[in-house]
Scaffold this motif. Structure first.
Motif, PDB file in Angstrom:
ATOM      1  N   LEU A  10       0.801  -1.222   0.050  1.00 41.71           N
ATOM      2  CA  LEU A  10      -0.103   0.150  -0.113  1.00 41.71           C
ATOM      3  C   LEU A  10       0.903   1.255  -0.043  1.00 41.71           C
ATOM      4  N   THR A  37      -1.418  -1.109  -4.063  1.00 44.88           N
ATOM      5  CA  THR A  37      -2.534  -0.248  -4.185  1.00 44.88           C
ATOM      6  C   THR A  37      -2.094   1.138  -3.678  1.00 44.88           C
ATOM      7  N   LEU A  39      -3.410   4.526  -2.311  1.00 49.59           N
ATOM      8  CA  LEU A  39      -4.569   4.970  -1.675  1.00 49.59           C
ATOM      9  C   LEU A  39      -4.313   6.560  -1.286  1.00 49.59           C
ATOM     10  N   ALA A 102      -7.311   3.676  -4.837  1.00 50.90           N
ATOM     11  CA  ALA A 102      -8.627   3.681  -4.160  1.00 50.90           C
ATOM     12  C   ALA A 102      -8.528   5.058  -3.301  1.00 50.90           C
ATOM     13  N   THR A 103      -9.592   5.112  -3.004  1.00 51.64           N
ATOM     14  CA  THR A 103      -9.749   6.448  -2.089  1.00 51.64           C
ATOM     15  C   THR A 103     -10.650   6.260  -1.092  1.00 51.64           C
ATOM     16  N   TYR A 115      -7.309   0.621   6.429  1.00 53.13           N
ATOM     17  CA  TYR A 115      -7.308   0.463   4.930  1.00 53.13           C
ATOM     18  C   TYR A 115      -6.233  -0.999   4.793  1.00 53.13           C
TER      19      TYR A 115
END
Length: 159
Positions: A10, A37, A39, A102-103, A115
């Motif tokens: 992340l 990912t 974020l 992603a948000t 998250y």
């Protein structure tokens, strides 16, 4: 042998150059972009006119704005959509192919940690913006809070 190859990674992203460099670091250690990912955490205190410490400074806007639940949801969704679209545009080239975006809306450090836990992230790669002076002693940095809250290892990148 790369210890982090095939590890779910992340990378918190605040649209800064340091955060962009963190993404490049994640790419170099991930082995596969599908494991990354990116974020963006939309800080609600910023959306509703508070200053960066939740509105507790003089004139920070605490208590001056009233929003209905529907208005709050709409504001949150608009900012999440705009951030997601901006990230996808910024990283739409072949080098970044496969990265997930992603948000969420939350306090940055809490949101990142939650998250990561919810999505079984195995490593967080986060830049340290290197603030100095008294302010970080009072407020603490997002990176420092993530290190304390995260369930997984955190790689903090320094300038």
């Amino acid at each position: 042998m790369n210890h982090f190859e095939n590890t779910s990674i992340l990378v918190p992203f605040d649209f800064s150059e340091d955060a962009q460099n963190a993404i490049e670091t994640a790419i170099s250690i991930a082995g596969d972009n599908d494991n990354i990912t990116v974020l963006h955490v939309v800080d609600p205190s910023q959306l509703y006119g508070f200053d960066d410490n939740g509105g507790y400074e003089l004139g920070g806007g605490l208590g001056t704005a009233r929003y209905s639940t529907a208005q709050v949801r709409s504001i949150n969704e608009q900012h999440q959509y705009a951030a997601l679209e901006a990230m996808q545009d910024l990283f739409g080239d072949s080098l970044h192919q496969g990265i997930q975006f992603a948000t969420i809306v939350d306090d940055p450090a809490d949101g990142i940690s939650k998250y990561a836990s919810k999505h079984a992230i195995e490593l967080i790669v986060i830049p340290s913006h290197g603030r100095t002076g008294v302010r970080p002693l009072v407020m603490g940095s997002v990176a420092e809070k993530v290190v304390r809250l995260a369930h997984c290892p955190v790689l903090v990148l320094r300038d």
